[in-house]
Design an enzyme around this catalytic site. Structure first.
Site, PDB file in Angstrom:
ATOM      1  N   GLU A  72      15.098 142.075  17.211  1.00  0.00           N
ATOM      2  CA  GLU A  72      14.538 142.999  16.218  1.00  0.00           C
ATOM      3  C   GLU A  72      15.108 144.405  16.356  1.00  0.00           C
ATOM      4  O   GLU A  72      14.533 145.360  15.848  1.00  0.00           O
ATOM      5  CB  GLU A  72      13.013 143.020  16.318  1.00  0.00           C
ATOM      6  CG  GLU A  72      12.422 141.655  16.025  1.00  0.00           C
ATOM      7  CD  GLU A  72      10.937 141.706  15.754  1.00  0.00           C
ATOM      8  OE1 GLU A  72      10.441 142.706  15.228  1.00  0.00           O
ATOM      9  OE2 GLU A  72      10.268 140.709  16.079  1.00  0.00           O
ATOM     10  N   LYS A 105       1.386 138.638   7.708  1.00  0.00           N
ATOM     11  CA  LYS A 105       2.777 138.242   7.462  1.00  0.00           C
ATOM     12  C   LYS A 105       2.804 137.285   6.273  1.00  0.00           C
ATOM     13  O   LYS A 105       2.299 136.158   6.371  1.00  0.00           O
ATOM     14  CB  LYS A 105       3.318 137.490   8.678  1.00  0.00           C
ATOM     15  CG  LYS A 105       3.512 138.335   9.943  1.00  0.00           C
ATOM     16  CD  LYS A 105       3.689 137.394  11.135  1.00  0.00           C
ATOM     17  CE  LYS A 105       4.350 138.038  12.321  1.00  0.00           C
ATOM     18  NZ  LYS A 105       4.279 137.160  13.522  1.00  0.00           N
TER      19      LYS A 105
HETATM   20  C1  2PG Z   1       5.483 138.693  15.907  1.00  0.00           C
HETATM   21  C2  2PG Z   1       6.807 138.666  15.167  1.00  0.00           C
HETATM   22  C3  2PG Z   1       7.398 140.030  14.985  1.00  0.00           C
HETATM   23  P1  2PG Z   1       8.098 136.397  15.137  1.00  0.00           P
HETATM   24  O1  2PG Z   1       5.220 137.869  16.786  1.00  0.00           O
HETATM   25  O2  2PG Z   1       4.631 139.512  15.587  1.00  0.00           O
HETATM   26  O3  2PG Z   1       7.568 140.715  16.203  1.00  0.00           O
HETATM   27  O4  2PG Z   1       7.712 137.813  15.810  1.00  0.00           O
HETATM   28  O5  2PG Z   1       8.599 136.688  13.784  1.00  0.00           O
HETATM   29  O6  2PG Z   1       9.140 135.799  16.053  1.00  0.00           O
HETATM   30  O7  2PG Z   1       6.840 135.602  15.112  1.00  0.00           O
HETATM   31 MG    MG Z   2       3.135 138.732  17.096  1.00  0.00          MG
END
Ligand code: 2PG
Ligand code: MG
Length: 409
Positions: free
Chosen positions: A184, A315
């Site tokens: 990231e 998300k």
């Molecule tokens: C999280 C995300 C972003 P990933 O765990 O919050 O840092 O990671 O997209 O790998 O789930």
């Molecule tokens: Mg997370």
């Protein structure tokens, strides 16, 4: 994977699905082809679903009726985890429809979303070093982030973070602890322990001139990644803990370092651990549910009922449609949780989440670090939005943190 929709008036808009490395087990399924091509990560099946059944179900619909369109996708898929059409196919389509509706009104996306309601530029949490699944497991904690709580504007928040990012890079270089950048954009660390990460971050904040509480620490522990057989196993340190001892470790870190927010400190299936940490630290630390909640309104309500966290990571691709993402955010708000729009570790140039954070007035945003264009694309979009608002711009600031962390009025 990218989906483009075109209206009958010839206006086109696209949405691009991100992907996660440390996925929660309850998120919408990211449908991949398997097999030898692209290491199994190809998306031709998901694309086939878009150009086949999804197109047949949505062509001729009104892009502005997001709920109806998303409902059609959900019904067509029929699976609770979106495994048939693929969560990636669905969220890219849903985002494209959202963008098409805004474009058709000739409005910036955030303005279309806000529909006249008051909005704020989000308080960012920005990664300084990566770890966990984002840095080859070099240390166990996945994200070491900072929150510039004393910034007065979004632009100032970025400027302060840039100072800490550079200071951290210099500190790590001088001690031979810097490998490059992680998934990231945060530094890829060569630390021997998780505490070395916390110490280095604290020193970097001080070296940047923000040791007086102007910038504080946020962690994404992503504990589901190292929870096995009821124990939390720190492979970087060769130590493992039962949940009670693990809570003492987390509480110790919170008292010794300036930590304002901790995400997924316990595993997604360790609801008891999440309850215990929220009870122990929730009055002074924002406790964020990510894998725990999976951007699902029902899971948010359940977590609220049992006081398993006090903030929700949101998300869109965990939910699989814009409508369900919005429902999860509303459920979190109703529960009195703080809300944080979030990118994934696998991101693209798509800036939709920057607009969701503003237009839905989420208060906080997590996009990764201060490097790599898929990250900077979001920060830059917010700079543009702040600039376009001029003196009317309102920055969420520290007041956006969960109630426990809000500064006294
Ligand atoms: C999280 C995300 C972003 P990933 O765990 O919050 O840092 O990671 O997209 O790998 O789930
Ligand atoms: Mg997370």
């Amino acid at each position: 994977m990218e989906v483009e929709l075109t209206s009958t008036r010839g206006i086109a808009a696209r949405g691009i699905a991100p992907a996660g490395a440390s996925k929660g087990s309850r998120e919408a399924i990211d449908l991949r082809d398997g097999g030898p091509a692209y290491g199994g990560f190809g998306v031709s099946r998901a694309l086939g679903n878009v150009n086949g059944p999804i197109a047949a179900a949505i062509l001729g619909r009104d892009a502005a009726d997001q709920e109806e369109l998303d409902r059609a996708l959900i019904e067509l898929d029929g699976a609770p985890n979106k495994s048939r059409l693929g969560g990636n196919a669905m969220i890219a389509t849903s985002m494209a429809a959202l963008r098409l509706a805004a474009e058709s009104e000739h409005l910036p996306l955030w303005r279309h979303l806000a529909a006249g309601a008051a909005v704020r530029l989000p308080l960012p949490e920005i990664q300084i070093f990566g770890g966990g699944a984002h840095a080859g497991g070099r240390i166990d904690i996945q994200d070491f982030l900072v929150i510039p709580v004393k910034a007065q504007s979004f632009a100032e928040a970025l400027a302060m973070t840039a100072d800490v990012y550079r200071a951290a890079g210099a500190q790590m270089s001088s001690r031979g602890r810097r490998y490059g950048v992680a998934d990231e954009g945060g530094w890829w660390p060569a630390f021997d322990s998780n505490e070395e990460g916390l110490e280095t971050l604290t020193r970097s904040i001080e070296a940047a001139g923000y040791g007086g509480g102007e910038v504080v620490i946020s962690l994404d522990i992503a504990a589901s990644e190292f929870y096995r057989d009821g124990r939390y196993r720190l492979s970087a340190e060769g130590r493992d803990f039962d949940p009670g001892d693990w809570l003492r470790v987390i509480a110790g870190w919170s008292s010794r370092f300036p930590i304002a927010s901790i995400e997924d400190p316990f595993a997604e299936d360790d609801a008891e651990g999440m309850r215990a940490v929220t009870a122990a630290l929730g009055d002074r630390v924002q406790i964020v549910g990510d894998d725990l909640l999976a951007t699902n309104a029902a899971r948010v309500r359940r977590a609220a009922e049992h006081a398993e966290c006090n903030a929700a990571l949101i998300k869109p691709n965990q939910a699989g449609t814009i409508t369900e993402t919005r429902q999860a955010l509303e459920a979190a708000r109703q529960a009195g949780f703080a809300t944080i729009l979030s990118a994934r570790s696998g991101e693209t140039e798509d800036v939709t989440i920057a607009h969701l954070a503003v237009g839905w007035n989420a208060g906080q945003l997590k996009v990764g670090s201060f490097a790599r264009s898929e990250r900077m694309a979001k920060w830059n979009e917010l700079l543009r939005i702040e600039e376009s608002l001029g003196s009317a711009a309102v920055f969420a600031g520290a007041a956006a943190l969960s109630a426990s962390r809000r500064p006294a009025p």
